[in-house]
Design a protein around this motif. Sequence first.
Motif: not given
Length: 417
Positions: A320-321, A144-146, A150-151
């Motif tokens: 992740l994008e 659910t994250g970019s 996440v970072e």
Amino acid sequence: MDATIQPASRPISSWKIFLTVLGPGLVVMLADTDVGSVITAAQSGAQWGYKLLLLQLVLVPILYIVQELTVRLGIFTGKGHGELIRETFGPAWAWVSVSGLGIATVGALLTEFSGVAGVSELFGLPRAVGVLIAAVFLLAVVWTGSYRRVERIAILLGLFELVFFAVALAARPDPHAILAGLAHVPLGNSEYMYLVAANIGAVIMPWMIFYQQSAVADKGLRPEHYRHARLDTAIGAVLTQAVMAAVLVATAATLGRSNPNAQLDTVGQIAHALTPFLGTDWGSVVFSLGILGAGMVAAIVVSLAAAWGFGEVSGYRHSLENHPQEAPWFYAIYTLAVIVGALAVIFIPNLVTLSLGVEVMNALLLPLVLGFLIALAIKALPPRHRLRGPYLWLVLGVSAVTAGLGVYGGLSSIPGL
């Protein structure tokens, strides 16, 4: 990979640029002090007092030298580690490299989820429940994250490791004993050398190299960010080894004095062993927070490293994008790694005893891992940024000694060798 850092329309102060660049180095270093590393440091302090503390300090510049090369490769080529090996040396060598990553990933995930299981059991929660909650959380964070989200979550989780400094202070170490331990290094002892190999393998791991280079590329860092990315890596290298040293000091100051033969293969064993010195409630809670932070950030990094690495070698989308529909194989590999690791720990409880062995295995993989890294830094970088001159020989010498010690220490424990 899509860039997440856009060109600035007006001058930005240096510290603001650094805060924007900050992340890949800090995250991978926080993950470096994972559950297996904590157990390794604890056993080092309990069995050998402060005699392995010097190694933690020596590994700071070595760790920086290795990970700085991943920053350099990621920034100046814009490609992940596996992709760059495939383009430079061919698919066969790329699959050799990613196979080593796969082995290291399996071992790492077993230790991370074993740490979560240990904390669950410490507080009376069934291991299956604790591990499943952790697995669902890890899947939700990535699905659910970019990259940026996440970072940030990974950094937040990793900062829980700072509680180990409080644990070390509460143990009240003797400064004179520390100095004496720093001066005594029994290199001729095979048991000592086995822990030397374990500590080296706990600091330089294959998945760290894949993760940081891919993260640098996925975050969209460019040549103008190189100086700040190196600082990010340097801060992380100091921090992760300080955490390792804190765990070692805590057990050396307590168990190293009173019970050097204590069994410390699990989180529960370490927590129970430290309880008489740190207090029943305070010691268990604080130590557990550190373990959870270490295990969760490492599980994110390890699983992403595997997904990035296999994606780069096979050619499927791996960012992740990209949404899950756009990069199904990337998210599938990440999900598979998390689920397999979680289920293995749930159904095979005694895997927690493999922590030291996993770190030694990492040390045995160092010649392969460092060999590819240095070869890329010589051949794949733009001429201006390639390894050359005195620094090339420094990197070769440091890598040869580090890998040699890791392999020697790992093999020295095998009967007949």
